[in-house]
Scaffold this motif. Sequence first.
Motif, PDB file in Angstrom:
ATOM      1  N   LEU A   1       0.821  -1.206   0.000  1.00 65.60           N
ATOM      2  CA  LEU A   1       0.000   0.000   0.000  1.00 65.60           C
ATOM      3  C   LEU A   1       0.857   1.259   0.000  1.00 65.60           C
ATOM      4  N   ALA A   2       1.904   1.272   0.807  1.00 67.63           N
ATOM      5  CA  ALA A   2       2.752   2.464   0.901  1.00 67.63           C
ATOM      6  C   ALA A   2       3.399   2.801  -0.435  1.00 67.63           C
ATOM      7  N   ALA A   3       3.727   1.776  -1.226  1.00 67.09           N
ATOM      8  CA  ALA A   3       4.378   2.014  -2.516  1.00 67.09           C
ATOM      9  C   ALA A   3       3.490   2.800  -3.479  1.00 67.09           C
ATOM     10  N   LEU A   4       2.178   2.849  -3.203  1.00 68.89           N
ATOM     11  CA  LEU A   4       1.256   3.529  -4.096  1.00 68.89           C
ATOM     12  C   LEU A   4       1.180   5.030  -3.849  1.00 68.89           C
ATOM     13  N   PHE A   5       1.721   5.507  -2.727  1.00 75.17           N
ATOM     14  CA  PHE A   5       1.671   6.953  -2.479  1.00 75.17           C
ATOM     15  C   PHE A   5       3.022   7.563  -2.100  1.00 75.17           C
ATOM     16  N   GLU A   6       3.958   6.777  -1.615  1.00 76.08           N
ATOM     17  CA  GLU A   6       5.225   7.354  -1.153  1.00 76.08           C
ATOM     18  C   GLU A   6       6.006   8.092  -2.249  1.00 76.08           C
ATOM     19  N   PRO A   7       6.055   7.581  -3.493  1.00 73.25           N
ATOM     20  CA  PRO A   7       6.796   8.339  -4.518  1.00 73.25           C
ATOM     21  C   PRO A   7       6.227   9.735  -4.753  1.00 73.25           C
ATOM     22  N   GLN A   8       4.883   9.859  -4.777  1.00 71.07           N
ATOM     23  CA  GLN A   8       4.278  11.175  -4.974  1.00 71.07           C
ATOM     24  C   GLN A   8       4.576  12.103  -3.800  1.00 71.07           C
ATOM     25  N   VAL A   9       4.513  11.556  -2.590  1.00 71.76           N
ATOM     26  CA  VAL A   9       4.803  12.351  -1.400  1.00 71.76           C
ATOM     27  C   VAL A   9       6.217  12.913  -1.467  1.00 71.76           C
TER      28      VAL A   9
ATOM     29  N   GLU B   1       5.715   6.317 -10.386  1.00 70.74           N
ATOM     30  CA  GLU B   1       5.008   5.549  -9.373  1.00 70.74           C
ATOM     31  C   GLU B   1       4.908   4.108  -9.829  1.00 70.74           C
ATOM     32  N   GLY B   2       4.392   3.269  -8.976  1.00 71.74           N
ATOM     33  CA  GLY B   2       4.290   1.864  -9.350  1.00 71.74           C
ATOM     34  C   GLY B   2       3.579   1.062  -8.292  1.00 71.74           C
ATOM     35  N   SER B   3       3.493  -0.222  -8.534  1.00 70.10           N
ATOM     36  CA  SER B   3       2.837  -1.140  -7.601  1.00 70.10           C
ATOM     37  C   SER B   3       3.746  -2.339  -7.385  1.00 70.10           C
TER      38      SER B   3
END
Length: 330
Positions: free
Chosen positions: A11-19, A72-74
Amino acid sequence: MANTSGIPRELAALFEPQVEQLGIRLEQRGAVWAGEASNSRAKGSMWLCALSPNCLVLCHDVEPLEDMPLFEGSLGPYACACTMGDDAVACSQGCGLPLRFIESAHDGRRTRDEVATFVEQGPRTLSSSLLAHHVYRSRSFIMLPDFFDELDRRYPGEFRGLFPAFGEPWNRQSQRAIARALSAIPTSSPLRPCEELGLLSNVTSLMASLAMDAARGPCKDSSSQSLADQAKERIRAAIELNGAPPTVGALARELYVSRSHLCAAFKRETGLAVGTYARHARMERAYRLLEDDALSVADIAEALGYPSVSAFCHAFSHAAGISPRAWREA
């Protein structure tokens, strides 16, 4: 940003890059992480709430102050239901997300946002472009396969096929239920007492509504095959096509279930581990190919996807008790 180690990596991988790219400073407040971007790169806000180890609510409304690439990625499969403004739609389509639009809905700002669902089938790295002074706004429910597995364990058979349904057409009742649930996500971080419970109630009520709609109409998982039968069919098809069976992880992604759920269901229905069944199926094809005298052992090793003749001979001897040449002569 805040330490999000309490959120599973998938789950974290779905928002951490944008943050990281937008310079958003997240702070944890209970089960909610919220933050603002106020720097030379962007302005706006984001909040997220992990309702369970397998379900995340994510809301962001940000405006880049300069053009920038977004990476980003999954890390694995997931299902998503979301509302998006026009700029967020263009960004998501640009990076290749398989969006399936269902209808428009009013959000808290009285602007019309698109409503969509989609399924990502496995690990992927995506990239797109963020344009300066465009507003990227979205609200999402993000669910891993284990979320649906847990529902199925608690209510056997009632939620089967719901995960892949997020990548398929919805009936009218389900479209309205999805739009209502997404419109109920607050734009500001839910920090008041019981708001986290309200979010959890929102998503579980949505799942119940979608499952009931599927039961009343055509089921999204129209196949009458059991999970084990579907897995066996894919294993045999892969062996016939490529020689080598799929890995358990790849098979789980194809069937939109977690690896653990697939292994447990397969063992329960067949009495065999997935890998054991795949090895048996591969050897069955080896026996058939060895009956063709026009094929050399090297030809058969290549047809079965083994990296070398010796690897095939070792695997065959372990399974049959004799070498391929001895089996052919016998």
